[in-house]
Design an enzyme around this catalytic site. Structure first.
Site, mmCIF file in Angstrom:
data_model
loop_
_atom_site.group_PDB
_atom_site.id
_atom_site.type_symbol
_atom_site.label_atom_id
_atom_site.label_comp_id
_atom_site.label_asym_id
_atom_site.label_seq_id
_atom_site.Cartn_x
_atom_site.Cartn_y
_atom_site.Cartn_z
ATOM 1 N N LYS A 70 1.221 -1.140 0.066
ATOM 2 C CA LYS A 70 0.009 0.315 -0.144
ATOM 3 C C LYS A 70 1.395 1.769 -0.023
ATOM 4 C CE LYS A 70 -3.995 -1.654 2.372
ATOM 5 N NZ LYS A 70 -5.008 -1.795 3.342
ATOM 6 N N GLU A 102 -9.543 -10.581 -6.996
ATOM 7 C CA GLU A 102 -9.071 -10.019 -6.822
ATOM 8 C C GLU A 102 -7.426 -10.046 -7.559
ATOM 9 O OE1 GLU A 102 -7.929 -9.269 -2.338
ATOM 10 O OE2 GLU A 102 -10.392 -8.264 -2.232
ATOM 11 N N ARG A 110 2.885 -6.266 9.197
ATOM 12 C CA ARG A 110 1.907 -5.183 9.657
ATOM 13 C C ARG A 110 2.289 -4.556 11.313
ATOM 14 N NH1 ARG A 110 -3.686 -6.732 7.483
ATOM 15 N NH2 ARG A 110 -4.036 -5.659 5.391
ATOM 16 N N HIS A 116 -1.791 -5.588 2.072
ATOM 17 C CA HIS A 116 -3.313 -6.483 1.537
ATOM 18 C C HIS A 116 -3.234 -7.112 0.619
ATOM 19 C CE1 HIS A 116 -7.101 -6.932 0.641
ATOM 20 N NE2 HIS A 116 -6.787 -7.439 -1.222
ATOM 21 N N TYR A 175 -12.138 -2.666 -2.797
ATOM 22 C CA TYR A 175 -12.975 -1.971 -2.147
ATOM 23 C C TYR A 175 -14.718 -2.036 -1.914
ATOM 24 C CZ TYR A 175 -8.132 -1.752 0.100
ATOM 25 O OH TYR A 175 -6.932 -1.811 0.969
ATOM 26 N N ASN A 226 -1.737 0.159 6.983
ATOM 27 C CA ASN A 226 -0.661 -1.261 6.952
ATOM 28 C C ASN A 226 -0.954 -1.767 6.507
ATOM 29 O OD1 ASN A 226 -3.907 -1.884 5.862
ATOM 30 N ND2 ASN A 226 -4.471 -2.826 7.789
HETATM 31 P P1 IDP Z 1 -8.103 -6.618 5.698
HETATM 32 O O1 IDP Z 1 -7.075 -5.573 4.816
HETATM 33 O O2 IDP Z 1 -6.884 -7.337 6.606
HETATM 34 O O3 IDP Z 1 -8.303 -7.418 4.986
HETATM 35 P P2 IDP Z 1 -10.884 -4.897 5.873
HETATM 36 O O4 IDP Z 1 -11.436 -5.449 6.812
HETATM 37 O O5 IDP Z 1 -10.940 -5.972 4.680
HETATM 38 O O6 IDP Z 1 -9.128 -5.673 6.350
HETATM 39 O O7 IDP Z 1 -10.578 -3.634 5.597
HETATM 40 C C1 IDP Z 1 -10.083 -2.764 4.583
HETATM 41 C C2 IDP Z 1 -8.865 -2.135 5.135
HETATM 42 O O8 IDP Z 1 -9.478 -0.672 5.259
HETATM 43 C C3 IDP Z 1 -8.089 -2.596 6.035
HETATM 44 O O9 IDP Z 1 -7.154 -2.783 4.809
HETATM 45 C C4 IDP Z 1 -7.369 -0.640 6.239
HETATM 46 O O10 IDP Z 1 -6.701 -0.681 5.587
HETATM 47 C C5 IDP Z 1 -8.663 -0.386 6.193
HETATM 48 N N1 IDP Z 1 -9.376 0.047 7.410
HETATM 49 C C6 IDP Z 1 -10.195 -1.246 7.534
HETATM 50 N N2 IDP Z 1 -10.557 -1.352 8.906
HETATM 51 C C7 IDP Z 1 -10.689 0.371 9.800
HETATM 52 C C8 IDP Z 1 -10.844 0.677 10.532
HETATM 53 O O11 IDP Z 1 -11.971 0.826 11.447
HETATM 54 N N3 IDP Z 1 -10.298 2.233 10.690
HETATM 55 C C9 IDP Z 1 -9.133 3.045 9.280
HETATM 56 N N4 IDP Z 1 -9.103 2.239 8.627
HETATM 57 C C10 IDP Z 1 -9.601 0.448 8.285
HETATM 58 MG MG MG Z 2 -10.570 -7.202 3.608
#
Ligand code: IDP
Ligand code: MG
Length: 138
Positions: free
Chosen positions: A11, A128, A104, A117, A51, A114
């Site tokens: 990212k 994807e 991470r 992905h 997304y 973070n």
């Molecule tokens: P993942 O990347 O671990 O699969 P997801 O729940 O699919 O997590 O969320 C996609 C992305 O959205 C996360 O990687 C992060 O960048 C962002 N994200 C997820 N939850 C939050 C939050 O509570 N606050 C801000 N950004 C978030």
């Molecule tokens: Mg995800």
């Protein structure tokens, strides 16, 4: 277990901090084959499409803003049990909760920025990987 393809992204926060080599090193050391790799800058429309499962979440708009703030690197990876193994190498979504030694935990900035992905299921991987790569590329 079977050989699986999965989508990985480095990212914008990690590209900006020059962590590409560190992350690619961890991918190779874990035994993934890199089938395809490219750097690109997503448009807002593309980030929203990628997304779309999170469309209703409060973090959706800032997430799309962040994901278009700079270049990302996309990978089609392949490995036995590759989908779960890449998620394990990434660590939990919130770096504060991520296990020791994960990308991470070691490298991410916060729950949004973070660093990486990974597809979360075979269905996600099937959507994807072709989102970023055409059939000639992987
Ligand atoms: P993942 O990347 O671990 O699969 P997801 O729940 O699919 O997590 O969320 C996609 C992305 O959205 C996360 O990687 C992060 O960048 C962002 N994200 C997820 N939850 C939050 C939050 O509570 N606050 C801000 N950004 C978030
Ligand atoms: Mg995800």
């Amino acid at each position: 277990m079977s050989v699986e393809k999965t989508l990985a992204l480095i990212k914008p926060d990690a590209v900006e901090r020059g962590l590409q080599g560190e992350i690619i090193g961890r991918i190779l050391k874990k035994g993934f084959r890199i089938l395809a790799m490219k750097q690109l800058l997503l448009t807002r429309h593309q980030a929203e499409a990628f997304y779309r499962e999170h469309e209703a979440r409060p973090f959706f708009s800032p997430l799309c803003e962040y994901m278009t703030s700079g270049p990302i690197i996309a990978f089609a990876l392949e490995k036995e049990n590759g989908i779960a193994d890449w998620r394990e190498l990434m660590g939990a979504t919130n770096p504060a909760d991520a296990a020791e030694g994960t990308i991470r935990k070691d490298l991410a900035v916060d729950i949004e920025k973070n660093s990486v992905h990974g597809s979360d299921s075979p269905e996600s991987a099937h959507r994807e990987v072709p989102f970023f790569f055409n059939r000639l590329e992987y």
